[in-house]
Design an enzyme around this catalytic site. Structure first.
Site, PDB file in Angstrom:
ATOM      1  N   ASN A  47       0.829  -1.266  -0.244  1.00 46.83           N
ATOM      2  CA  ASN A  47       0.056   0.043   0.225  1.00 46.83           C
ATOM      3  C   ASN A  47       0.798   1.220  -0.016  1.00 46.83           C
ATOM      4  O   ASN A  47       1.846   1.329   0.542  1.00 46.83           O
ATOM      5  CB  ASN A  47      -0.952  -0.083   1.051  1.00 46.83           C
ATOM      6  CG  ASN A  47      -0.465  -0.068   2.443  1.00 46.83           C
ATOM      7  OD1 ASN A  47       0.472  -0.777   2.770  1.00 46.83           O
ATOM      8  ND2 ASN A  47      -1.194   0.327   3.478  1.00 46.83           N
ATOM      9  N   GLU A  49       0.176   5.060   0.863  1.00 42.61           N
ATOM     10  CA  GLU A  49      -0.656   6.073   1.444  1.00 42.61           C
ATOM     11  C   GLU A  49      -0.202   7.595   0.882  1.00 42.61           C
ATOM     12  O   GLU A  49       0.582   7.741   0.286  1.00 42.61           O
ATOM     13  CB  GLU A  49      -0.818   5.993   2.967  1.00 42.61           C
ATOM     14  CG  GLU A  49      -1.296   4.691   3.327  1.00 42.61           C
ATOM     15  CD  GLU A  49      -1.704   4.451   4.700  1.00 42.61           C
ATOM     16  OE1 GLU A  49      -0.944   5.346   5.533  1.00 42.61           O
ATOM     17  OE2 GLU A  49      -2.219   3.605   5.085  1.00 42.61           O
ATOM     18  N   CYS A  58      -4.214   0.838  -2.012  1.00 43.36           N
ATOM     19  CA  CYS A  58      -4.135  -0.524  -1.579  1.00 43.36           C
ATOM     20  C   CYS A  58      -3.076  -1.444  -2.061  1.00 43.36           C
ATOM     21  O   CYS A  58      -2.842  -1.187  -3.319  1.00 43.36           O
ATOM     22  CB  CYS A  58      -5.309  -1.298  -1.396  1.00 43.36           C
ATOM     23  SG  CYS A  58      -6.661  -0.673  -0.414  1.00 43.36           S
ATOM     24  N   GLU A  60      -3.150  -4.594  -3.086  1.00 43.86           N
ATOM     25  CA  GLU A  60      -3.824  -5.151  -4.199  1.00 43.86           C
ATOM     26  C   GLU A  60      -3.848  -4.551  -5.501  1.00 43.86           C
ATOM     27  O   GLU A  60      -3.573  -4.802  -6.462  1.00 43.86           O
ATOM     28  CB  GLU A  60      -5.044  -5.954  -3.922  1.00 43.86           C
ATOM     29  CG  GLU A  60      -4.959  -6.969  -2.557  1.00 43.86           C
ATOM     30  CD  GLU A  60      -5.149  -6.150  -1.459  1.00 43.86           C
ATOM     31  OE1 GLU A  60      -4.916  -4.884  -1.137  1.00 43.86           O
ATOM     32  OE2 GLU A  60      -5.853  -6.802  -0.547  1.00 43.86           O
ATOM     33  N   CYS A  94     -10.289  -5.018  -0.010  1.00 42.06           N
ATOM     34  CA  CYS A  94     -11.385  -4.221   0.099  1.00 42.06           C
ATOM     35  C   CYS A  94     -12.144  -4.504  -1.063  1.00 42.06           C
ATOM     36  O   CYS A  94     -11.833  -4.843  -2.219  1.00 42.06           O
ATOM     37  CB  CYS A  94     -11.064  -2.846   0.257  1.00 42.06           C
ATOM     38  SG  CYS A  94     -10.317  -2.219  -1.268  1.00 42.06           S
ATOM     39  N   CYS A  97     -10.506  -3.326  -4.478  1.00 46.16           N
ATOM     40  CA  CYS A  97      -9.446  -4.156  -4.886  1.00 46.16           C
ATOM     41  C   CYS A  97     -10.097  -5.368  -5.672  1.00 46.16           C
ATOM     42  O   CYS A  97      -9.498  -6.165  -6.463  1.00 46.16           O
ATOM     43  CB  CYS A  97      -8.469  -4.621  -3.623  1.00 46.16           C
ATOM     44  SG  CYS A  97      -7.415  -3.071  -3.446  1.00 46.16           S
TER      45      CYS A  97
HETATM   46  N1  THU Z   1      -5.203  -1.679   2.840  1.00 45.57           N
HETATM   47  C1  THU Z   1      -4.724  -2.583   1.675  1.00 45.57           C
HETATM   48  O1  THU Z   1      -3.734  -2.428   1.154  1.00 45.57           O
HETATM   49  N2  THU Z   1      -5.228  -3.678   1.537  1.00 45.57           N
HETATM   50  C2  THU Z   1      -6.305  -4.417   2.237  1.00 45.57           C
HETATM   51  O2  THU Z   1      -6.807  -5.603   1.609  1.00 45.57           O
HETATM   52  C3  THU Z   1      -7.084  -3.483   3.226  1.00 45.57           C
HETATM   53  C4  THU Z   1      -6.349  -2.185   3.107  1.00 45.57           C
HETATM   54  C5  THU Z   1      -4.759  -0.672   3.188  1.00 45.57           C
HETATM   55  C6  THU Z   1      -5.267   0.671   2.806  1.00 45.57           C
HETATM   56  C7  THU Z   1      -4.501   1.648   3.650  1.00 45.57           C
HETATM   57  O3  THU Z   1      -3.410   1.980   3.410  1.00 45.57           O
HETATM   58  C8  THU Z   1      -4.401   0.640   5.029  1.00 45.57           C
HETATM   59  O4  THU Z   1      -4.420  -0.541   4.638  1.00 45.57           O
HETATM   60  C9  THU Z   1      -5.467   0.872   5.962  1.00 45.57           C
HETATM   61  O5  THU Z   1      -6.641   0.653   5.572  1.00 45.57           O
END
Ligand code: THU
Length: 142
Positions: A47, A49, A58, A60, A94, A97
């Protein structure tokens, strides 16, 4: 030829390795994802941010974008996700994704395995179970 299950440990390692490169200073929730393809290739992502929180990507989504930019279109056999608490907890993709993974899967007509966690707490399922009746490329040509 190794079965996709045989590749699980390699994929978890790739997801964990990607996870170490996550940029998640706001949530502190680092996630890694690894995609396994029919040709034996594995593409991983973590991920990313942003100070404008809603722009965050994310793991994925990053992995799918990397694979698409390698020229991959389908052939997706399996997805492994590694997050905080891997081993005794799981992180499932999520909704957004799931849709992005589904596009890659539909391009090659596969229904990928999805793994998260390890040991007794691990979840193993199929993308079609996470996103039934998915919208996709064919939906645009009714
Ligand atoms: N996140 C992912 O990278 N993949 C997931 O399957 C769930 C959430 C990340 C998004 C954000 O940067 C952090 O986790 C918290 O939500």
């Amino acid at each position: 030829m190794a079965t996709v299950e045989d590749r699980l440990s390699e994929m978890i390692a790739a997801a964990e390795s990607a996870r170490a490169r996550a940029y998640a200073p706001y949530s502190g929730f680092a996630v890694g994802a690894a995609l396994a393809f029919e040709d034996g290739g594995v593409v991983a992502g973590a991920n990313v941010e942003n100070a404008s929180y809603g722009l965050s990507l994310c793991a994925e989504a990053v992995a799918v974008a990397r694979a698409m930019n390698e020229g991959r279109r389908g052939g997706l056999l399996a997805v492994a996700v590694a997050g905080p608490g891997a081993g005794d907890g799981t992180v499932m993709p999520c909704g957004r994704c799931r849709q992005m993974l589904s596009e890659m899967a539909q391009l090659g007509g596969t229904d990928p395995l999805v793994w998260s966690g390890e040991g007794q707490a691990a979840v193993e399922t199929r993308l079609s179970a996470l996103l039934p009746l998915a919208f996709g490329p064919d939906s645009l040509n009714p």
